[in-house]
Structures are given as structure tokens and as C-alpha cells.
Write a protein that holds these residues in place. Structure first.
Motif, PDB file in Angstrom:
ATOM      1  N   TRP A  34       0.861  -1.180   0.000  1.00 18.36           N
ATOM      2  CA  TRP A  34       0.000   0.000   0.000  1.00 18.36           C
ATOM      3  C   TRP A  34       0.896   1.229   0.000  1.00 18.36           C
ATOM      4  N   TYR A  35       0.624   2.120  -0.951  1.00 22.35           N
ATOM      5  CA  TYR A  35       1.325   3.381  -1.056  1.00 22.35           C
ATOM      6  C   TYR A  35       0.339   4.523  -0.859  1.00 22.35           C
ATOM      7  N   GLN A  44       4.484   7.264  -1.382  1.00 19.53           N
ATOM      8  CA  GLN A  44       5.194   6.911  -0.152  1.00 19.53           C
ATOM      9  C   GLN A  44       4.749   5.517   0.283  1.00 19.53           C
ATOM     10  N   LEU A  45       5.695   4.624   0.511  1.00 23.41           N
ATOM     11  CA  LEU A  45       5.350   3.279   0.953  1.00 23.41           C
ATOM     12  C   LEU A  45       4.783   3.336   2.368  1.00 23.41           C
ATOM     13  N   LEU A  46       3.555   2.811   2.529  1.00 23.33           N
ATOM     14  CA  LEU A  46       2.925   2.775   3.850  1.00 23.33           C
ATOM     15  C   LEU A  46       3.221   1.470   4.556  1.00 23.33           C
ATOM     16  N   ALA A  85      -5.714  11.552   1.089  1.00 23.59           N
ATOM     17  CA  ALA A  85      -4.690  11.322   0.068  1.00 23.59           C
ATOM     18  C   ALA A  85      -5.226  10.277  -0.903  1.00 23.59           C
ATOM     19  N   ILE A  86      -4.403   9.918  -1.860  1.00 25.38           N
ATOM     20  CA  ILE A  86      -4.732   8.805  -2.752  1.00 25.38           C
ATOM     21  C   ILE A  86      -3.928   7.594  -2.294  1.00 25.38           C
ATOM     22  N   TYR A  87      -4.597   6.469  -2.171  1.00 23.01           N
ATOM     23  CA  TYR A  87      -3.957   5.243  -1.707  1.00 23.01           C
ATOM     24  C   TYR A  87      -3.902   4.237  -2.854  1.00 23.01           C
ATOM     25  N   PHE A  88      -2.702   3.730  -3.096  1.00 25.63           N
ATOM     26  CA  PHE A  88      -2.492   2.780  -4.189  1.00 25.63           C
ATOM     27  C   PHE A  88      -2.151   1.407  -3.638  1.00 25.63           C
ATOM     28  N   CYS A  89      -2.806   0.432  -4.199  1.00 27.36           N
ATOM     29  CA  CYS A  89      -2.481  -0.963  -3.961  1.00 27.36           C
ATOM     30  C   CYS A  89      -1.520  -1.392  -5.080  1.00 27.36           C
ATOM     31  N   GLY A 104      -2.774  -0.244  -8.917  1.00 25.42           N
ATOM     32  CA  GLY A 104      -4.143   0.094  -9.251  1.00 25.42           C
ATOM     33  C   GLY A 104      -4.257   1.568  -9.574  1.00 25.42           C
ATOM     34  N   LYS A 105      -5.475   2.016  -9.878  1.00 22.63           N
ATOM     35  CA  LYS A 105      -5.692   3.421 -10.225  1.00 22.63           C
ATOM     36  C   LYS A 105      -5.675   4.331  -9.002  1.00 22.63           C
ATOM     37  N   GLY A 106      -5.743   3.742  -7.833  1.00 19.15           N
ATOM     38  CA  GLY A 106      -5.727   4.556  -6.622  1.00 19.15           C
ATOM     39  C   GLY A 106      -7.104   4.855  -6.090  1.00 19.15           C
ATOM     40  N   THR A 107      -7.220   4.914  -4.777  1.00 19.32           N
ATOM     41  CA  THR A 107      -8.461   5.289  -4.097  1.00 19.32           C
ATOM     42  C   THR A 107      -8.245   6.622  -3.416  1.00 19.32           C
ATOM     43  N   MET A 108      -9.062   7.598  -3.777  1.00 17.59           N
ATOM     44  CA  MET A 108      -8.958   8.906  -3.127  1.00 17.59           C
ATOM     45  C   MET A 108      -9.733   8.866  -1.825  1.00 17.59           C
ATOM     46  N   LEU A 109      -9.049   9.066  -0.717  1.00 20.31           N
ATOM     47  CA  LEU A 109      -9.679   9.092   0.602  1.00 20.31           C
ATOM     48  C   LEU A 109      -9.843  10.540   1.029  1.00 20.31           C
ATOM     49  N   LEU A 110     -11.087  10.913   1.328  1.00 14.87           N
ATOM     50  CA  LEU A 110     -11.368  12.264   1.792  1.00 14.87           C
ATOM     51  C   LEU A 110     -11.884  12.166   3.218  1.00 14.87           C
ATOM     52  N   VAL A 111     -11.188  12.814   4.147  1.00 11.77           N
ATOM     53  CA  VAL A 111     -11.561  12.782   5.556  1.00 11.77           C
ATOM     54  C   VAL A 111     -12.099  14.154   5.934  1.00 11.77           C
TER      55      VAL A 111
END
Lengths: 113, 114
Positions: A34-35, A44-46, A85-89, A104-111
Motif C-alpha cells: 500500500w502506497y 510513499q510506501l505505507l 490522500a490517494i492510496y495505491f495498492c 491500481g488506479k488509486g483510491t482517493m480518501l477524503l476525511v
């Protein structure tokens, strides 16, 4: 061919848990990652998980891997506005002496507060 | 400080220009990569260098030409680009023999072709 799929958008309230899901296709992947990408920045590597594990916990992050279904998830506990942020698998594909990552295309997380 | 530095951060170029993107890492890694990030598309792997040899070229048009003079530096030479080449170009490095460390990415070069 390799294909990594993620939902594109997730919205949560501050303090809630966030769960981001991912499916991948290559059963020979050794590691899954997960980035996180913040605006204007690189990735950034999570965290990462080895394919023979089914769970990994790292502070607020929990990674679950269902190898049979080729499903990976990232849970963020007590989500903060700074987690927006955007999270990439990504899955690793090994070559001869090197590896490449398929994202992947990324998941945009909005908090929201 | 990510350990991988890309310059310039932003670049605007005409379709007839020639420019180069630079990537530098001092992490002791021996593999370097170019990725293209376009809106609403997955990151596209363009080139892979392992031990300074190009080991992968994913059907990238010849108007993109990579160069890896040593294990710390990677360039992407650009010429006669098209507007659809506008994107964020990301460089990454890794220790090729240690898969689980993943990649370290630079902040990218935002390229606009006019």
C-alpha cells in the motif's frame, strides 16, 4: 496480464475507520503493497504484506490478505484529516534479478472534520 | 527528503522542443524505474534499469529515450512530444534483490506539452 483494481473514492468522517479494498490477479505475487500519495508528491510506501501472511498490523494500519480471493484491504483506524490522500495498492512481479510493481488506479480518501 | 530527487518539478515544453528529466538517488539502490501517471489511469511502467542495464521497455514510443549512466542517476530524454504525453513522470529506485522493500519514489516532474 496483471490487473489491480480499486474503488476510486472513499469519504469518511474524522475519527472513523477507513477501509480501502483492492483485488489483484497475479497469484504468484510475492509481496503486496500500500502506497500513499499526497497532492504534489510522489508515492510513499505505507506498508507491505508477504503473500503467505493473512494479516499485518502497524500502528493505525491493518492489512488483510485473502489469497484465495486475491483480495487485499487496508484499514486505517481513527482516521485523521491528514490521512486524506490517494492510496495505491500494488503487487510485485518478479523478473530476472529485479521486480516490478503493478499499481491500481488509486483510491482517493477524503476525511472530513 | 525521500532519498530520490527529481528535477525539474515542473516543465512546460512545446511539441518541437527537446528536454530531459533527471532523477538521482543516493540510497545505494541498484534498480531504477520510470513511471507515467496520468489522470484516471493506473501508473504505467515505462522503463526499468537493473544494474545500469535496461531490462524492460514497455512499448514506450521512441520520443521517450531513457539513459542510466550509473546506478545513482537516471534520465528521460524527451523530443517531439504530443499533448497526450502531459502527465506526472515518477522516478523510483529499489534494491533489486530485496523485493519486500518496495520502491522509493521521487516527487515527480509535472510535464505539460503545449
Amino acid at each position: 496480464g496483471e490487473d489491480v483494481e480499486q474503488s476510486l473514492f472513499l469519504s469518511v468522517r474524522e475519527g472513523d475507520s477507513s477501509v480501502i479494498n483492492c483485488t489483484y490477479t497475479d497469484s504468484s505475487s510475492t509481496y503486496l503493497y500500500w502506497y500513499k500519495q499526497e497532492p504534489g508528491a510522489g508515492l510513499q510506501l505505507l506498508t507491505y504484506i508477504f503473500s503467505n501472511m493473512d494479516m499485518k498490523q502497524d500502528q493505525r494500519l491493518t492489512v488483510l490478505l485473502n489469497k484465495k480471493d486475491k483480495h487485499l484491504s487496508l484499514r486505517i483506524a481513527d482516521t485523521q484529516t491528514g490521512d486524506s490522500a490517494i492510496y495505491f495498492c500494488a503487487e510485485s512481479i518478479s523478473g530476472s534479478g529485479y521486480s516490478t510493481l503493478t499499481f491500481g488506479k488509486g483510491t482517493m480518501l477524503l476525511v472530513s472534520p | 527528503e525521500t532519498g530520490v530527487t527529481q528535477t525539474p518539478r515542473h516543465l512546460v515544453m512545446g511539441m518541437t522542443n527537446k528536454k530531459s528529466l533527471k532523477c538521482e538517488q543516493h540510497l545505494g539502490h541498484n534498480a531504477m524505474y520510470w513511471y507515467k501517471q496520468s489522470a484516471k489511469k493506473p501508473l504505467e511502467l515505462m522503463f526499468v534499469y537493473s544494474l545500469e542495464e535496461r531490462v524492460e521497455n514497455n512499448s514506450v514510443p521512441s520520443r521517450f529515450s531513457p539513459e542510466c549512466p550509473n546506478s545513482s542517476h537516471l534520465f528521460l530524454h524527451l523530443h517531439t512530444l504530443q499533448p497526450e504525453d502531459s502527465a506526472l513522470y515518477l522516478c523510483a529506485s529499489s534494491q533489486a534483490s530485496v523485493v519486500n522493500y518496495g520502491y522509493t519514489f521521487g516527487s515527480g516532474t509535472r510535464l505539460t506539452v503545449v
